[in-house]
Design a protein around this motif. Structure first.
Motif, mmCIF file in Angstrom:
data_model
loop_
_atom_site.group_PDB
_atom_site.id
_atom_site.type_symbol
_atom_site.label_atom_id
_atom_site.label_comp_id
_atom_site.label_asym_id
_atom_site.label_seq_id
_atom_site.Cartn_x
_atom_site.Cartn_y
_atom_site.Cartn_z
ATOM 1 N N PHE A 1 0.656 -1.203 -0.028
ATOM 2 C CA PHE A 1 0.078 -0.071 0.176
ATOM 3 C C PHE A 1 0.841 1.288 -0.165
ATOM 4 C CE2 PHE A 1 -3.767 -2.530 1.393
ATOM 5 C CZ PHE A 1 -3.189 -3.694 1.861
ATOM 6 N N TYR B 1 0.289 5.144 1.160
ATOM 7 C CA TYR B 1 -0.712 5.773 1.848
ATOM 8 C C TYR B 1 -0.332 8.183 1.926
ATOM 9 C CZ TYR B 1 -3.655 2.520 4.116
ATOM 10 O OH TYR B 1 -4.957 1.488 4.267
ATOM 11 N N LEU C 1 -5.513 6.668 1.674
ATOM 12 C CA LEU C 1 -4.759 5.369 0.436
ATOM 13 C C LEU C 1 -4.661 5.645 -0.475
ATOM 14 C CD1 LEU C 1 -4.273 2.222 -0.055
ATOM 15 C CD2 LEU C 1 -6.142 1.839 -0.003
ATOM 16 N N LYS D 1 -3.412 0.509 -3.790
ATOM 17 C CA LYS D 1 -2.948 -0.674 -3.631
ATOM 18 C C LYS D 1 -2.091 -1.874 -4.440
ATOM 19 C CE LYS D 1 -7.447 -1.693 -2.970
ATOM 20 N NZ LYS D 1 -8.705 -1.628 -2.253
ATOM 21 N N PHE E 1 -1.655 -6.104 -4.195
ATOM 22 C CA PHE E 1 -2.706 -7.417 -4.055
ATOM 23 C C PHE E 1 -1.912 -8.880 -5.363
ATOM 24 C CE2 PHE E 1 -3.926 -5.804 -1.296
ATOM 25 C CZ PHE E 1 -5.339 -5.713 -0.280
ATOM 26 N N LYS F 1 -0.861 -10.859 7.361
ATOM 27 C CA LYS F 1 -2.314 -11.949 7.989
ATOM 28 C C LYS F 1 -1.642 -12.448 9.083
ATOM 29 C CE LYS F 1 -5.594 -11.928 4.326
ATOM 30 N NZ LYS F 1 -6.191 -13.136 3.782
ATOM 31 N N PHE G 1 -3.810 -14.216 12.504
ATOM 32 C CA PHE G 1 -4.900 -14.364 13.137
ATOM 33 C C PHE G 1 -5.695 -13.426 12.142
ATOM 34 C CE2 PHE G 1 -1.687 -13.369 16.298
ATOM 35 C CZ PHE G 1 -1.470 -14.371 16.994
ATOM 36 N N GLY G 2 -5.978 -13.796 11.253
ATOM 37 C CA GLY G 2 -7.131 -13.618 10.214
ATOM 38 C C GLY G 2 -7.400 -12.263 9.961
ATOM 39 N N ASN G 3 -6.340 -11.170 10.879
ATOM 40 C CA ASN G 3 -6.685 -9.555 10.790
ATOM 41 C C ASN G 3 -5.400 -9.657 9.509
ATOM 42 O OD1 ASN G 3 -4.225 -7.288 12.009
ATOM 43 N ND2 ASN G 3 -4.305 -9.178 13.458
ATOM 44 N N GLU G 4 -5.044 -8.161 8.940
ATOM 45 C CA GLU G 4 -4.203 -7.050 7.560
ATOM 46 C C GLU G 4 -3.944 -6.317 8.988
ATOM 47 O OE1 GLU G 4 -6.503 -10.293 6.782
ATOM 48 O OE2 GLU G 4 -7.397 -7.829 6.636
ATOM 49 N N LYS G 5 -3.344 -6.682 9.778
ATOM 50 C CA LYS G 5 -2.898 -5.419 10.716
ATOM 51 C C LYS G 5 -0.842 -4.364 9.528
ATOM 52 C CE LYS G 5 0.254 -8.328 13.201
ATOM 53 N NZ LYS G 5 0.650 -7.926 14.980
ATOM 54 N N LEU G 6 -1.315 -3.099 9.143
ATOM 55 C CA LEU G 6 -0.247 -3.037 8.098
ATOM 56 C C LEU G 6 0.957 -2.564 9.115
ATOM 57 C CD1 LEU G 6 -2.800 -0.397 7.322
ATOM 58 C CD2 LEU G 6 -1.525 -2.247 6.088
ATOM 59 N N PHE H 1 4.161 -0.281 9.000
ATOM 60 C CA PHE H 1 3.955 0.772 7.968
ATOM 61 C C PHE H 1 5.719 1.347 7.595
ATOM 62 C CE2 PHE H 1 0.314 3.320 6.439
ATOM 63 C CZ PHE H 1 -0.378 2.909 7.531
ATOM 64 N N GLY H 2 6.129 1.903 7.052
ATOM 65 C CA GLY H 2 7.663 2.584 6.375
ATOM 66 C C GLY H 2 7.921 3.625 7.273
#
Lengths: 114, 115
Positions: free
Chosen positions: B34, B36, B46, B49, B51, B96, B98-103, B105-106
């Motif tokens: 991504f 931002y 945003l 992105k 994928f 990903k 635990f099923g989450n998409e935490k980011l 960052f630089g």
């Protein structure tokens, strides 16, 4: 529609005090994230909620930090016994569902601990 | 663990000139990437992105980015910058767990535009 909102926009407190930071996600978004952005740095992950439960709190720096989301909508980040090192911008983001890919960020709460 | 590197802390370009902001990532699997943008007093917005699929992705405000797996890079480009592009730009990778998409960052690149 309304975006993610955070209150207050600014919070100044004294070392040792307790603070609460609020996040109102976009209506219908089930995923909610908290990040912390220190000066000159990128945001760092704190905690992730899916619905009411904290699915991943691995980013919380210590047990002074706690977050809740009791009804699966609004979330509150709570910091006990604040320290000067807690000063940062706290960002909240929401996403429609797991796997949705896009997180929508709020404007943040700037916390200053004197 | 995944990481993102933005080697340029601050870049200055003239209005109308082309722009390229660098981003390198470290991630074991195929990353979700991504860009931002953060303007003063504003939340993160945003830009674009990646994928999968076409490695050249188009975003808002005339920005594009190219994913190069061989170089572990995802550089952001714009052919002609406008004064309103002055802001802080963050590259991020999604993990990903635990099923989450935490980011992750630089550290960001601050863009200054001169007339």
């Amino acid at each position: 529609g309304a975006g993610v909102s955070q209150t207050p926009s600014n919070k100044v407190t004294e070392k040792g005090k307790y603070v609460e930071l609020r996040c109102d996600p976009i209506s219908g978004h089930t995923a909610l994230y908290w990040y912390r952005q220190s000066l000159g740095q990128g945001p760092e992950f704190l905690i992730y909620f899916q619905g009411t439960g904290a699915a991943d709190d691995s980013g919380l720096p210590n047990d002074r930090f706690f977050a809740v989301r009791p009804e699966g909508s609004v979330s509150t980040l709570k910091i006990q016994r604040t320290e000067r090192g807690d000063s940062a911008v706290y960002l909240c983001a929401s996403s429609p569902m797991t796997g949705s890919d896009t997180q929508y960020f709020g404007p943040g709460t700037r916390l200053t601990v004197l | 663990a995944q990481s993102v590197t933005q080697p340029d802390i601050h870049i200055t370009v003239s209005e109308g000139a082309s722009l390229e902001l660098r981003c390198n990532y470290s991630y074991g699997a195929t990353p979700y990437l991504f860009w931002y943008v953060q303007s003063p007093g504003q939340g993160l917005q945003l830009l674009l992105k990646y994928f999968s699929g076409d490695t050249l992705v188009q975003g808002i405000k005339g920005f594009e980015a190219e994913f190069k797996r061989s170089q572990s890079s995802f550089n952001l480009r714009k052919p002609s910058v406008h004064w309103s592009d002055a802001a802080e730009y963050f590259c991020a990778v999604s993990e990903k767990v635990f099923g989450n998409e935490k980011l992750t960052f630089g550290t960001g690149t601050r863009l200054t535009i001169i007339p």
